[in-house]
Design an enzyme around this catalytic site. Sequence first.
Site, PDB file in Angstrom:
ATOM      1  N   ARG A   1     -27.151 -20.611  -5.041  1.00  0.00           N
ATOM      2  CA  ARG A   1     -25.856 -20.246  -5.604  1.00  0.00           C
ATOM      3  C   ARG A   1     -24.743 -20.348  -4.569  1.00  0.00           C
ATOM      4  O   ARG A   1     -23.590 -20.051  -4.881  1.00  0.00           O
ATOM      5  CB  ARG A   1     -25.924 -18.790  -6.053  1.00  0.00           C
TER       6      ARG A   1
ATOM      7  N   ARG B   1     -25.656 -11.136 -25.849  1.00  0.00           N
ATOM      8  CA  ARG B   1     -27.020 -11.356 -25.357  1.00  0.00           C
ATOM      9  C   ARG B   1     -27.849 -10.070 -25.324  1.00  0.00           C
ATOM     10  O   ARG B   1     -27.349  -8.997 -25.000  1.00  0.00           O
ATOM     11  CB  ARG B   1     -26.984 -11.945 -23.941  1.00  0.00           C
TER      12      ARG B   1
ATOM     13  N   ARG C   1     -28.276  -6.230 -20.847  1.00  0.00           N
ATOM     14  CA  ARG C   1     -28.193  -6.104 -19.389  1.00  0.00           C
ATOM     15  C   ARG C   1     -26.917  -5.358 -18.996  1.00  0.00           C
ATOM     16  O   ARG C   1     -25.852  -5.633 -19.547  1.00  0.00           O
ATOM     17  CB  ARG C   1     -28.194  -7.506 -18.753  1.00  0.00           C
TER      18      ARG C   1
ATOM     19  N   ARG D   1     -18.428 -12.216 -12.549  1.00  0.00           N
ATOM     20  CA  ARG D   1     -19.515 -13.170 -12.321  1.00  0.00           C
ATOM     21  C   ARG D   1     -19.031 -14.614 -12.509  1.00  0.00           C
ATOM     22  O   ARG D   1     -19.422 -15.506 -11.767  1.00  0.00           O
ATOM     23  CB  ARG D   1     -20.675 -12.874 -13.286  1.00  0.00           C
TER      24      ARG D   1
END
Length: 213
Positions: free
Chosen positions: A88, A127, A160, A171
């Site tokens: 990343r 999600r 999450r 993010r």
Amino acid sequence: MRLVLLGAPGAGKGTQAVSLSEAFGLVHVASGDLFREALREGTDLGIQAKSYMDRGQLVPDEVTIMMILGRIARPDCEKGFILDGFPRTLEQAQALEEALKKEAKAIDKVLYIKVSVEELVKRLSGRCVCRVCQMPYHNTYCAPEANGICDRCGGQLFQRPDDNDETVKERVKVYFSNTAPLIDYYTKAGKLQEVNGGQEVEIVARELVAATT
Ligand code: AP5
């Protein structure tokens, strides 16, 4: 075969890694899953990672590199693996390259799943993830057969904690500043294959399989 799945948070890396690993018999190594597993086990690594994950920041390179290089050195990765969420940063990519080079190995392909920011936000806000096997689902796009239960292992689904609006924004910001430069890095290395991740799951899966050959 050694593959890297590259893409923003919510691009579908986890979703696609499951079918790619089944299609090619490769071990799925997901950095985020490993951190969450360490946290569930209450290890120092998990506790340290949590403070970064909760803020949508990257866990320091040193810790992350050690964890992933240790994982891919295990015998089950000998025949190949799919990295999901790693590297990343440029430092992580270079460390990976050097470690593999020492073993006369290399990453074969980097599959870049491209998705618009609007779509990423929609995906992450709906999600839910399996507590046991970490398989991702979506309330609208990829709903499980039974509400709140994982189709694959029967585990309970949960949201999450880093999928809230504020952390998702951070993010995505961190992705563009730290991870997007890897697109250029792997293009120059002649390894990058871009796939349109804005299509249905099955179509993206087909295109990813085609991109690996
Ligand atoms: P991590 O767990 O890696 O999270 P992420 O990269 O933010 O990626 P996501 O898991 O959010 O998304 P995904 O691309 O896997 O999408 P998914 O398939 O679930 O990292 C979490 C944290 O850990 C980081 O913030 C950081 O703190 C730390 N960390 C991890 N790796 C690190 C590293 N290398 N260095 C430093 N720190 C690190 O899909 C998303 C949703 O969309 C799901 O609901 C799914 O059902 C749905 N969906 C998927 N595909 C489609 C489609 N084609 N159409 C419609 N819906 C779809």
